[in-house]
Design an enzyme around this catalytic site. Structure first.
Site, short mmCIF file in Angstrom:
data_model
loop_
_atom_site.label_atom_id
_atom_site.label_comp_id
_atom_site.label_asym_id
_atom_site.label_seq_id
_atom_site.Cartn_x
_atom_site.Cartn_y
_atom_site.Cartn_z
CE LYS A 178 54.62 36.89 38.16
NZ LYS A 178 55.21 36.42 39.43
CD GLU A 233 43.48 44.51 44.43
OE1 GLU A 233 43.38 43.78 45.44
OE2 GLU A 233 44.28 45.45 44.33
N GLY A 235 43.18 39.74 38.69
CA GLY A 235 42.49 39.17 37.53
C GLY A 235 41.80 40.23 36.69
CD GLU A 252 40.95 28.75 40.22
OE1 GLU A 252 40.26 29.46 41.01
OE2 GLU A 252 41.84 27.98 40.58
CB CYS A 286 40.62 29.80 44.98
SG CYS A 286 41.10 28.37 44.02
CD GLU A 387 39.86 34.07 47.99
OE1 GLU A 387 40.44 34.94 47.31
OE2 GLU A 387 39.72 32.89 47.61
#
Ligand code: ADP
Length: 491
Positions: A178, A233, A235, A252, A286, A387
């Site tokens: 996806k 969040e 994840g 990740e 990231c 982040e």
């Protein structure tokens, strides 16, 4: 080079291009201009079920038994297809994501290299023989997991697809992929390119939104593993939902990585590494080196040059060869980044440069943000802890090394770190003390296939890009054989 986009893109299920069961579509736009690029099928639960069934059929029907050498050759062909079509694929990602075409070209190179690495690795995956008691043969097979769900983000659309697909295919799995709703186009083009390389159903591609298309994929009981790249969040949610049917996960997730500059560093090299670390891909990575720890003795000079260089970066239309920074991916992302700058100011930080959307009229419709440097930042501020995922660097001054290392580690994430020093001893000692999955010494953002990439702490679980990544796409089967020909008498 121009490109002719279709008006409407479909889902790729079982080797066929089909509409979503609901018939729903969504629009994908060019964030640099606000123009609609295409309508794309919006997958839901029923489509997820169709795609998982198709993947399972392809798995049982033969892919699990293909020899590893054949799978490797298929991956080489996919790599070649990416190389042969790299200009088109790069343009698709640049249009859909807003990143510069130059950056997107690097992604295509990296994507092809990834398929080539796992092409070579496919037939190096071996089982083993265990020396056991008695007249027995005990061996361990590495078998694929079956159907794997892969959910990827929008920041490196095609490269992320490659990082996920290549090891899973090499290990013999079938996949439902996806892509992110913001950037579906390059994955769909890849689907077309590989449709005559891998058998129908081996790779299925579902475009759609997270809750509608991603969540049912995670919840599907036949999906044995979810490989996810995205926010911490989401994840967490994925891990919780995968637990319901005991599916494996690799995650990740986010980062807030420190760049540590010691006074004895090659300061010119450090400056280049710091700029690359925070502004590459418009800061939407990231691995971004978003917290800069500068020693007090070099602080003023380094900062002066950093600000000069940041101001000189050319923010411009993504497809212009001279643009060094393109558009962020969406208006929401632009707003989020600018809100963080405001928040930083409220917390007591100061904007040394940037901090706003560029004033140039031709950039107004896009989602651009000027390269931003925040000074007087304290590590406990939200701008230093959360982040931001944009071109915003938080600068902190240090004098006490022990305290600086504590602060560098004092964050929920642990993805990457940069260490800049000419003292080899200090470099390794610092690498040892840093809580992060990847430490770059006197360089930044350098990825190598074979070298594991992934996070400590809430930056994730599992590693990508390594040979061992293949193992995460397999399960072990132990076979224990009695060779004695005599019945074992226990009673
Ligand atoms: P970002 O905030 O950077 O957009 P996300 O973590 O929200 O990152 O998205 C990364 C990927 O996860 C995208 O493909 C998105 O559609 C998907 N996603 C978002 N929410 C969910 C969810 N609840 N379940 C599964 N996938 C999701």
């Amino acid at each position: 080079m121009g490109i002719e986009l279709k008006k409407r893109y479909q889902l790729f299920i079982g080797g066929e291009w089909v509409d979503s069961a609901s018939g729903e579509t969504f629009q994908t736009t060019n964030p640099a201009t606000g123009e609609v690029l295409a309508n794309v099928a919006s997958a839901g639960k029923e489509d997820v079920h169709r795609a998982v069934d198709a993947a399972w059929k392809a798995y049982q029907g033969g892919w699990r038994r293909t020899d590893a050498g054949f799978r490797g050759k298929s991956l080489y062909r996919i790599a070649q297809a990416i190389r042969d079509n790299s200009e088109e694929l790069a343009l698709l990602d640049s249009l859909d994501n807003g990143k510069t075409l130059n950056e997107a070209r690097v992604d295509m190179f990296m994507a092809a290299e990834c398929f080539e690495y796992y092409a070579g690795a496919a037939n190096k995956l071996e089982g083993k023989v265990i020396p056991v008691f008695g007249d027995r043969l005990n061996y361990v097979l590495r078998e694929p997991l079956g159907v794997v769900g892969q959910i990827i983000p929008w920041n490196f659309p095609l490269m992320m697809a490659a990082w996920k697909l290549a090891p899973a295919l090499a290990a013999g799995n079938c996949i439902v992929l996806k892509p992110a709703e913001e950037t579906p186009l390059s994955a769909l083009r890849l689907g077309e390119l590989i449709s005559d390389i891998v058998p129908a159903g081996v790779v299925n591609i579902l475009t759609g939104y997270g809750p509608e298309a991603g969540a049912p994929l995670v919840e599907h009981p036949a999906v044995k593993k979810i490989a996810f790249t995205g926010s911490t969040e989401v994840g967490r949610q994925i891990m919780a939902h995968a637990a319901a049917h005991v599916a494996d996960v690799t995650l990740e997730l986010g980062g807030k990585s420190p760049q540590i500059v010691f006074p004895d560093a090659d300061l010119d090299a450090a400056l280049e590494g710091v700029l690359l670390g925070i502004f590459y891909n418009e800061g939407q990575q990231c691995s971004a080196g978003s917290r800069l720890f500068l020693h007090e003795s070099i602080y003023d000079n380094f900062l002066k040059k950093l600000i000069e260089r940041s101001k000189a970066i050319n923010v411009g239309p993504p497809q212009e060869p001279t643009s060094q920074i393109g558009s962020l991916v969406s208006k929401e992302q632009q707003k989020r980044v600018l809100n963080y700058v405001q928040l930083g100011v409220k917390e007591g930080a100061e904007v040394a440069c940037g901090g706003k959307a560029p004033a140039a009229p031709e950039l107004k419709r896009g989602c651009y943000v000027e390269p931003t440097v925040l000074v007087n930042v304290a590590n406990k501020m939200k701008v230093a802890q959360e982040e931001i995922f944009g071109p915003v660097l938080c600068v902190m001054k240090w004098s006490d090394e022990k305290k600086m290392i504590e602060e560098a580690n004092d964050v929920q994430f642990g993805l990457c770190a940069g260490v800049w020093t000419k003292d080899i001893n200090k470099a390794h000692k610092t690498a040892n003390k840093i809580e992060a999955g990847n430490v770059w010494i006197n360089q930044y953002d350098v990825f190598a296939y074979g070298a594991p990439f992934g996070g400590y702490k809430q930056s994730g679980i599992g590693r990508e890009l390594a040979f061992d990544t293949l193992l995460h796409y397999t399960q072990q089967k132990n076979v224990n054989v009695d060779l004695s020909g005599k019945p074992s008498r226990w009673f």
